[in-house]
Design an enzyme around this catalytic site. Structure first.
Site, short mmCIF file in Angstrom:
data_model
loop_
_atom_site.label_atom_id
_atom_site.label_comp_id
_atom_site.label_asym_id
_atom_site.label_seq_id
_atom_site.Cartn_x
_atom_site.Cartn_y
_atom_site.Cartn_z
N HIS A 1 -41.07 29.63 40.77
CA HIS A 1 -42.10 29.39 42.32
C HIS A 1 -42.89 30.84 41.64
CE1 HIS A 1 -41.00 25.32 43.51
NE2 HIS A 1 -40.18 26.05 44.37
N GLU B 1 -36.24 30.14 42.41
CA GLU B 1 -36.91 31.04 43.10
C GLU B 1 -38.40 32.28 43.01
OE1 GLU B 1 -37.78 29.03 45.92
OE2 GLU B 1 -35.73 28.04 46.25
#
Length: 194
Positions: free
Chosen positions: A154, A151
């Site tokens: 990202h 994550e």
């Protein structure tokens, strides 16, 4: 509210995201919507750029994975004291990562119907603000560390595909094009490249 997840091919998924402060408009609602979107898509993590908001924010739930995992397999994926987390990460910054690395299967809600084996550090030390904007510095291991790294990437404009060998990426090109065009559907709302 469940938000549409951007499919592979959207420019925002390649953008380095901006830091935010506690006055960011609609922050609580955005976080609530991200959790709802992640769980609605049966995911274990979601970053703000995946819902078309280019800020340094992501959510991770490794507790559900821990709880569902067979006990024998769990020993290879979680350290003994780690029973998983359910955490919001704001303005995260990875401070350190272990030399020890391991390979495991990864998928991504923005890249439906594909998983690949990805090599990542076994542990990381990360600095971040939680949902209450309290500063945290913690070390995570195994599957929890992997989810956080995925994550976090990202928010840096990086996808797990970037860690694959060039030949593997080349072999996936056709499938990735189909995802971008909406020819491979997911069981959750998605926004495809037009």
């Amino acid at each position: 509210m469940q938000l549409p997840i951007l499919a592979y091919g959207h420019d925002i998924l390649r953008k380095q995201c901006d830091e935010i402060d506690p006055s960011y408009p609609g922050l609580d609602k955005l976080i609530d919507n991200m959790w709802e979107t992640m769980y609605g898509a049966n995911g274990c993590g979601l970053a703000a750029p995946q819902v078309n908001v280019p800020v340094r924010l992501f959510v991770v739930d490794s507790k559900s994975t821990h709880d569902r995992m067979d006990e024998v397999i769990r020993e290879d994926h979680f350290v003994r004291e780690d029973t998983g987390i359910v955490e919001t990460f704001i303005n995260a910054n990875i401070l350190d990562e272990s030399d020890d690395a391991w390979i495991d299967e990864e998928g991504c809600l923005s890249i439906p119907a594909l998983t690949e084996r990805v090599k990542r550090p076994w542990s990381i030390t990360i600095e971040y603000f939680n949902r209450q904007f309290e500063k945290q510095t913690k070390t995570f291991y195994g599957t929890t560390a992997r989810m956080i790294q995925h994550e976090y990437d990202h928010t840096e404009g990086v996808l797990y595909l970037d860690y694959l060998k060039p030949l593997t990426r080349k072999l996936l090109h056709g499938k990735l094009e189909k995802i971008a065009k909406g020819q491979i559907k997911a069981k959750y709302p998605m926004q495809f490249v037009k």
